[in-house]
Scaffold this motif. Sequence first.
Motif, PDB file in Angstrom:
ATOM      1  N   ILE A  53       6.023   6.247   6.100  1.00  0.00           N
ATOM      2  CA  ILE A  53       5.411   4.937   6.295  1.00  0.00           C
ATOM      3  C   ILE A  53       4.184   4.860   5.385  1.00  0.00           C
ATOM      4  O   ILE A  53       3.282   5.688   5.486  1.00  0.00           O
ATOM      5  N   HIS A  54       4.171   3.877   4.498  1.00  0.00           N
ATOM      6  CA  HIS A  54       3.052   3.716   3.570  1.00  0.00           C
ATOM      7  C   HIS A  54       1.982   2.828   4.200  1.00  0.00           C
ATOM      8  O   HIS A  54       2.267   1.711   4.626  1.00  0.00           O
ATOM      9  N   GLN A  55       0.767   3.331   4.208  1.00  0.00           N
ATOM     10  CA  GLN A  55      -0.338   2.548   4.761  1.00  0.00           C
ATOM     11  C   GLN A  55      -0.537   1.242   3.995  1.00  0.00           C
ATOM     12  O   GLN A  55      -0.882   0.218   4.580  1.00  0.00           O
ATOM     13  N   GLU A  56      -0.266   1.264   2.704  1.00  0.00           N
ATOM     14  CA  GLU A  56      -0.419   0.055   1.889  1.00  0.00           C
ATOM     15  C   GLU A  56       0.517  -1.045   2.377  1.00  0.00           C
ATOM     16  O   GLU A  56       0.178  -2.223   2.316  1.00  0.00           O
ATOM     17  N   ALA A  57       1.684  -0.667   2.859  1.00  0.00           N
ATOM     18  CA  ALA A  57       2.638  -1.661   3.378  1.00  0.00           C
ATOM     19  C   ALA A  57       2.156  -2.199   4.721  1.00  0.00           C
ATOM     20  O   ALA A  57       2.230  -3.406   4.974  1.00  0.00           O
ATOM     21  N   LEU A  58       1.649  -1.330   5.577  1.00  0.00           N
ATOM     22  CA  LEU A  58       1.153  -1.768   6.887  1.00  0.00           C
ATOM     23  C   LEU A  58      -0.040  -2.708   6.759  1.00  0.00           C
ATOM     24  O   LEU A  58      -0.234  -3.579   7.603  1.00  0.00           O
ATOM     25  N   LYS A  70       9.932  -8.896  14.719  1.00  0.00           N
ATOM     26  CA  LYS A  70      10.876  -7.790  14.880  1.00  0.00           C
ATOM     27  C   LYS A  70      11.192  -7.137  13.536  1.00  0.00           C
ATOM     28  O   LYS A  70      12.325  -6.792  13.218  1.00  0.00           O
ATOM     29  N   ALA A  71      10.128  -7.004  12.742  1.00  0.00           N
ATOM     30  CA  ALA A  71      10.257  -6.436  11.401  1.00  0.00           C
ATOM     31  C   ALA A  71       8.925  -5.808  11.009  1.00  0.00           C
ATOM     32  O   ALA A  71       7.873  -6.255  11.458  1.00  0.00           O
ATOM     33  N   VAL A  72       9.007  -4.775  10.164  1.00  0.00           N
ATOM     34  CA  VAL A  72       7.799  -4.091   9.722  1.00  0.00           C
ATOM     35  C   VAL A  72       7.931  -3.687   8.254  1.00  0.00           C
ATOM     36  O   VAL A  72       8.938  -3.105   7.855  1.00  0.00           O
ATOM     37  N   PRO A  73       6.924  -4.020   7.429  1.00  0.00           N
ATOM     38  CA  PRO A  73       6.929  -3.484   6.071  1.00  0.00           C
ATOM     39  C   PRO A  73       6.540  -2.007   6.165  1.00  0.00           C
ATOM     40  O   PRO A  73       5.558  -1.663   6.823  1.00  0.00           O
ATOM     41  N   PHE A  74       7.339  -1.146   5.556  1.00  0.00           N
ATOM     42  CA  PHE A  74       7.072   0.289   5.731  1.00  0.00           C
ATOM     43  C   PHE A  74       6.883   1.057   4.436  1.00  0.00           C
ATOM     44  O   PHE A  74       6.373   2.171   4.454  1.00  0.00           O
ATOM     45  N   GLN A  75       7.275   0.477   3.320  1.00  0.00           N
ATOM     46  CA  GLN A  75       7.047   1.147   2.033  1.00  0.00           C
ATOM     47  C   GLN A  75       6.702   0.105   0.984  1.00  0.00           C
ATOM     48  O   GLN A  75       7.258  -0.992   0.981  1.00  0.00           O
ATOM     49  N   ARG A  77       6.079   0.054  -3.228  1.00  0.00           N
ATOM     50  CA  ARG A  77       6.045   0.709  -4.544  1.00  0.00           C
ATOM     51  C   ARG A  77       5.928  -0.392  -5.582  1.00  0.00           C
ATOM     52  O   ARG A  77       6.860  -1.179  -5.755  1.00  0.00           O
ATOM     53  N   HIS A  78       4.768  -0.440  -6.220  1.00  0.00           N
ATOM     54  CA  HIS A  78       4.437  -1.497  -7.176  1.00  0.00           C
ATOM     55  C   HIS A  78       4.564  -2.837  -6.460  1.00  0.00           C
ATOM     56  O   HIS A  78       3.839  -3.076  -5.519  1.00  0.00           O
ATOM     57  N   LYS A  79       5.490  -3.683  -6.845  1.00  0.00           N
ATOM     58  CA  LYS A  79       5.676  -4.976  -6.172  1.00  0.00           C
ATOM     59  C   LYS A  79       6.973  -4.997  -5.352  1.00  0.00           C
ATOM     60  O   LYS A  79       7.439  -6.048  -4.940  1.00  0.00           O
ATOM     61  N   THR A  80       7.555  -3.826  -5.103  1.00  0.00           N
ATOM     62  CA  THR A  80       8.757  -3.745  -4.280  1.00  0.00           C
ATOM     63  C   THR A  80       8.359  -3.318  -2.870  1.00  0.00           C
ATOM     64  O   THR A  80       7.813  -2.237  -2.663  1.00  0.00           O
ATOM     65  N   LEU A  81       8.641  -4.193  -1.917  1.00  0.00           N
ATOM     66  CA  LEU A  81       8.261  -3.973  -0.521  1.00  0.00           C
ATOM     67  C   LEU A  81       9.520  -3.755   0.310  1.00  0.00           C
ATOM     68  O   LEU A  81      10.435  -4.574   0.282  1.00  0.00           O
ATOM     69  N   SER A  82       9.574  -2.640   1.026  1.00  0.00           N
ATOM     70  CA  SER A  82      10.696  -2.346   1.919  1.00  0.00           C
ATOM     71  C   SER A  82      10.319  -2.793   3.325  1.00  0.00           C
ATOM     72  O   SER A  82       9.251  -2.435   3.834  1.00  0.00           O
ATOM     73  N   TYR A 123       1.667   4.910  15.144  1.00  0.00           N
ATOM     74  CA  TYR A 123       1.235   5.102  13.762  1.00  0.00           C
ATOM     75  C   TYR A 123       0.287   3.978  13.355  1.00  0.00           C
ATOM     76  O   TYR A 123      -0.730   4.203  12.720  1.00  0.00           O
ATOM     77  N   PHE A 124       0.639   2.748  13.743  1.00  0.00           N
ATOM     78  CA  PHE A 124      -0.172   1.581  13.407  1.00  0.00           C
ATOM     79  C   PHE A 124      -1.556   1.694  14.041  1.00  0.00           C
ATOM     80  O   PHE A 124      -2.563   1.428  13.402  1.00  0.00           O
TER      81      PHE A 124
END
Length: 161
Positions: A53-58, A70-75, A77-82, A123-124
């Motif tokens: 889990i990337h803190q930058e995504a959170l 019911k969704a969470v950004p978790f990674q 990388r550059h401008k690609t958000l998972s 984690y959050f």
Amino acid sequence: MKKSSSAPVLRSTASSRQQDKIAQINQSFKEREIRKQAKQSGLAYVDLSVAPIHQEALQLTTWDQIERMKAVPFQLRHKTLSIACVSPEFKGSQDLIQQFKAQGFEVQTFMCSPEGIEGIRDYFKKFLKQQAIRVETKVEEQGIKPAQSLFSQLHDVFETG
């Protein structure tokens, strides 16, 4: 002759361990079922209990938003958000995905279990505590306004969790 009081505790502990093991097995079956559903839907799957889990995504969201959507950004990388979603068809999840696309992110959507999203809560909270400590040390330097948003998030998370 007195009976040892430790025997019932050992049985209780063994029972607790067995219950934990059963819960792990049940969760494993749930995760497999969701992986299967994701594959049938043509989506990627992520098990948030083991995914990094990337803190930058959170930082891009709040716990309230995660619960509602019911969704969470978790990674990130550059401008690609998972983003992991319980159900990508859920309107809230779609809204969140569109929100991030409008901000210029390329969004990769993954399917996850509700338990995976719920597992992010701890984690959050830890992440927000770390942020609060950093902000607290910088408040004197930069003033109070930048800290207000973070403290509001902390309050919301700890009040609901």
